[in-house]
Design an enzyme around this catalytic site. Structure first.
Site, PDB file in Angstrom:
ATOM      1  N   LYS A  72     -10.020  38.702  74.856  1.00 47.34           N
ATOM      2  CA  LYS A  72     -10.734  39.445  75.900  1.00 47.34           C
ATOM      3  C   LYS A  72      -9.806  39.943  77.002  1.00 47.34           C
ATOM      4  CE  LYS A  72     -15.040  39.075  74.359  1.00 47.34           C
ATOM      5  NZ  LYS A  72     -15.784  40.280  73.897  1.00 47.34           N
ATOM      6  N   GLU A  79     -20.676  41.280  82.115  1.00 44.56           N
ATOM      7  CA  GLU A  79     -21.583  40.388  81.404  1.00 44.56           C
ATOM      8  C   GLU A  79     -20.728  39.416  80.614  1.00 44.56           C
ATOM      9  OE1 GLU A  79     -20.449  43.157  80.222  1.00 44.56           O
ATOM     10  OE2 GLU A  79     -19.837  42.584  78.204  1.00 44.56           O
ATOM     11  N   SER A  98      -9.528  35.029  67.083  1.00 41.02           N
ATOM     12  CA  SER A  98      -9.733  35.769  68.332  1.00 41.02           C
ATOM     13  C   SER A  98      -9.733  34.880  69.560  1.00 41.02           C
ATOM     14  CB  SER A  98     -11.046  36.544  68.255  1.00 41.02           C
ATOM     15  OG  SER A  98     -12.116  35.677  67.956  1.00 41.02           O
TER      16      SER A  98
END
Lengths: 449, 274
Positions: A106, A128, A395
């Site tokens: 991210k 969010e 990830s």
């Protein structure tokens, strides 16, 4: 199907850019902008600023320096032979986004969007978050760049991911639990949009995935494609050839688009997205949007989504908060419809089995999200055989999921757990892997304690 | 001429703005919401007052209403959970028309897309609906909807906002039929203590490109004084959350009827000379 030839090894000087989206953000019939008029000016401003920034050498240098010195890029690749024994000996290589600062992919996106926020002169960011990884990354970038930060998180998710709530607050962000609708990621997105439309003059929305209205799907893809650009070169160097398949979990789909994009022109490389199958797609309790959904409009774009006969969004279900989303990025819908990528569902139980297996065989605790991709690799390895070379996007790391995993496997309270119940995978998969019954029993025991 | 435009012109001929009231279908249930809509139309007529709304916006419950504040969300949530959907609006459309007001549907886009754009246009026209307000559909994405509404002569109302550029104002107004919905403030639906100055500025910017097309103002109007103020510069006054608040409060159709009577008086007050 054999594992034979893919494109010959080659060096690309410049990453190939997909021919989509078009100038107004359409990926085939998907994408676009389905938003209140009040937001169009802000989306136009973002689009123009992003296009200018993309070709600005000063931005490129600043972004590259942050990725290197702050995130720790390039992230390595790691071959995992002990794990791969459980995939019939296929070679499995992990792209280690879990080693990034903040613990997931991210950060790649938020650093780009935070720089963009400064460029358009706004002082506040909102975001969010589902699992909390995007919220943590956004709070991190906001702290780094001196921006004020508000994170919307479904109340249900604030309970599931309490550790990340604490991390965001330590980083100086305000965390707002969202109590509307299903109290998960989809409702957090609704609340973030409501904040944005009210405060758009001062506030930028740092969207966390490749969904939402144009330009988010394109912009987030471009910030995340570093994953695949690096991994493609790394695998070529390590193995002397391209992988047979690239696998990634898909919620909104940003880590998957991030690793897929560099490989889209490599026609011999299969691109496989693993969606959250929850209790099983046939039970209706899942988050497998492409596998079990239909095209529609949600959160500003046309894409596949889970909806009922009235076009109401259906609440999704997954053990993984980061995949628990009834929509998916429009580029995935396009890749699915043109047949360039395949999407498969992985159940909670399958994902947790792969989660435990990677812990025990390789000393890596993956995010439960990423464990869906690992489970996909176990299945695909058995389909393709020992000559296959599989690249899996790891990830994120699993620290945030320790409590969920402890409940699932019944590890939280040793004195009351079944001796050895649940987690014992250091054996041959045919006899030793976690069975569904054990896992469910463990989960139930944990929840009642 | 469109039903909506004709009704707003008739109000203007009486020297007043039109009153446009919103309620979602399905709260507390479908029959209860239709009863409230009829009360909204009748307003103070029975009590010797000036009547109620000229136009009713019939809201389609939606699971992810991005433009709604907490009041309308709460009512929609109840309706969505009860399985109320687009198919339930047609009975409301007929009831509103029978009560003497012009019915217009307000819906987020996905329910229409899922129902089928052409099928919805046909069914709405057959039920006597005048048109549709689409809060999350902008003309840029509306090609199939423009075609369907042209074919069926339905009005299509898009929104303009304080943040709209002049170019977007012109393009959006050009795509509208019936009236232009001017969102008075940047934000979501809900009652507010004062009417934002942005509303009058937005109407002033919209008028030159709107020509004969009425410009109606929504978002934040909740009482007769505010209605009178907005009626001073707009062709129609749109009230939503204040009506829904009456339903949530449990005053139900009686509360809606009383509010409609007050608001109808508000839009008829002589405009102060400025």
């Amino acid at each position: 199907m054999t594992t034979s030839a893919v494109s010959p090894p080659e060096d690309r000087l410049e990453p190939a850019r997909p021919s989509w989206p078009d100038a107004t953000g359409h990926f085939g019939v998907f994408g676009g902008r389905f938003v209140p008029e009040a937001l169009v000016a802000a989306l136009d401003e973002l689009t123009e600023a992003y296009r200018a920034m993309r070709v600005d050498p000063a931005f490129a240098a600043e972004f590259a320096a942050l990725q290197r010195d702050y995130t720790g890029r390039p992230s390595p690749i790691t071959e995992v032979p002990r794990f791969a024994e459980h995939a019939d000996g296929a070679r499995v290589v992990l792209k280690r986004e879990d080693l990034n600062h903040t613990g997931s992919h991210k950060i790649n996106n938020v650093l780009g969007q935070a720089l963009l926020t400064k460029r358009i002169g706004k002082q506040r960011v909102i975001a969010e978050t589902g699992a909390g990884q995007h919220g943590v990354a956004t709070a991190t970038a906001a702290a780094l760049m001196g921006l004020s930060c508000t994170i919307y998180m479904g109340e249900e998710d604030t309970r599931r991911q309490a550790l990340n709530v604490a991390r965001m607050r330590l980083l100086g962000a305000e965390v707002v639990p969202v109590t509307t609708g299903s109290r998960t990621l989809k409702d957090a997105i609704n609340e973030a949009f409501r904040d944005w439309v009210t405060n758009v003059e001062t506030t930028n929305y740092v969207f966390g995935t490749v969904a939402g209205p144009h330009p988010f799907p394109e912009m987030v893809r471009d910030f995340q494609r570093v994953i695949g650009d690096e991994a493609r070169a790394q695998v070529l160097e390590r193995a002397g050839r391209l992988p047979d398949a690239v696998l990634a979990c898909v919620g909104g789909g940003s880590n998957a688009i991030g690793i897929f994009t560099a490989f889209v022109p490599d026609e011999g490389v299969r691109l496989i997205g693993l969606e959250a199958g929850g209790d099983g797609v046939d039970t209706g309790r899942h988050a497998a949007t492409i596998t079990g959904g239909t095209p529609g409009v949600l959160h500003g774009a046309r894409s596949y989504l889970l909806q009922d006969e009235n076009g109401q969004t259906i609440e999704s279900h997954s053990i993984s908060a980061g995949l628990d989303y009834p929509g998916v990025g429009p580029e995935h819908s396009h890749l699915h419809d043109i047949g360039r990528a395949e999407y498969r569902a992985v159940t909670d139980a399958e994902a947790m089995e792969a989660f435990a297996l990677l812990c025990r065989t390789e000393g890596i605790i993956p995010a439960i999200e990423s464990a869906h991709a690992l489970a996909g690799a176990l299945t695909l390895g058995k389909e393709l055989g020992p000559d296959a070379l599989l690249l899996v996007n790891l990830s994120g790391r699993g620290d945030k999921d320790v409590e969920t995993a402890s409940r699932w496997f019944g590890l939280g309270d040793r004195e009351h757990a079944e001796p050895g119940a649940g987690l014992d995978t250091d054996q041959q998969p045919t006899e030793g892997a976690v069975s569904n019954d054990e896992a469910v029993a463990g989960q139930n025991a944990g929840e009642s304690s | 001429m469109s039903q909506l435009q004709r009704r707003i012109r008739a109000a203007r001929a009486e020297g007043r703005a039109a009153l446009i009231g919103y309620l979602p279908v399905g709260y507390p249930d479908v029959p209860g919401s239709i009863e409230a809509m009829v009360a909204l139309v009748e307003g103070g007529a029975d009590a010797g007052g000036v009547g109620g709304a000229d136009i009713v916006e019939i809201g389609v419950p939606y699971s992810d209403p991005g433009m709604e504040g907490p009041v309308i969300q709460e009512a929609m949530d109840v309706a969505v959970r009860a399985g109320v959907g687009l198919r339930d609006v047609f009975a409301a459309v007929r009831a509103v028309a029978d009560a003497g007001a012009v019915p217009v549907v307000m819906t987020y886009w996905n329910p229409v897309e899922h129902y089928g754009v052409d099928r919805f246009a046909d069914d709405l026209a057959a039920a006597g609906g005048a048109g549709v307000i689409t809060p999350d559909l902008i003309p840029d994405e509306a090609a199939p909807w423009l075609a369907a509404t042209d074919r069926t002569d339905l009005d299509r109302v898009f929104l303009v906002a304080p943040s709209s550029t002049d170019a977007r104002l012109a393009a959006t107004v050009a795509a509208c039929r019936g009236f232009v919905y001017a969102a008075s403030t940047m934000g979501v639906t809900g009652t507010r203590a004062t009417v934002s100055d942005a509303a009058e500025r937005l109407v002033a910017r919209t008028r030159p490109v709107a020509g004969d097309l009425p410009v109606c103002v929504g978002l934040g109007v909740s009482n007769a004084d505010q209605a009178a103020e907005v009626a001073g510069f707009a062709d129609g006054v749109i009230v939503g959350s204040a009506y829904v608040r009456r339903m949530l409060d449990g005053t139900g159709p009686a509360g809606v009827r009383a509010l409609s009577g007050d608001l109808a008086e508000g839009v008829r007050r002589p405009v102060a000379v400025q």
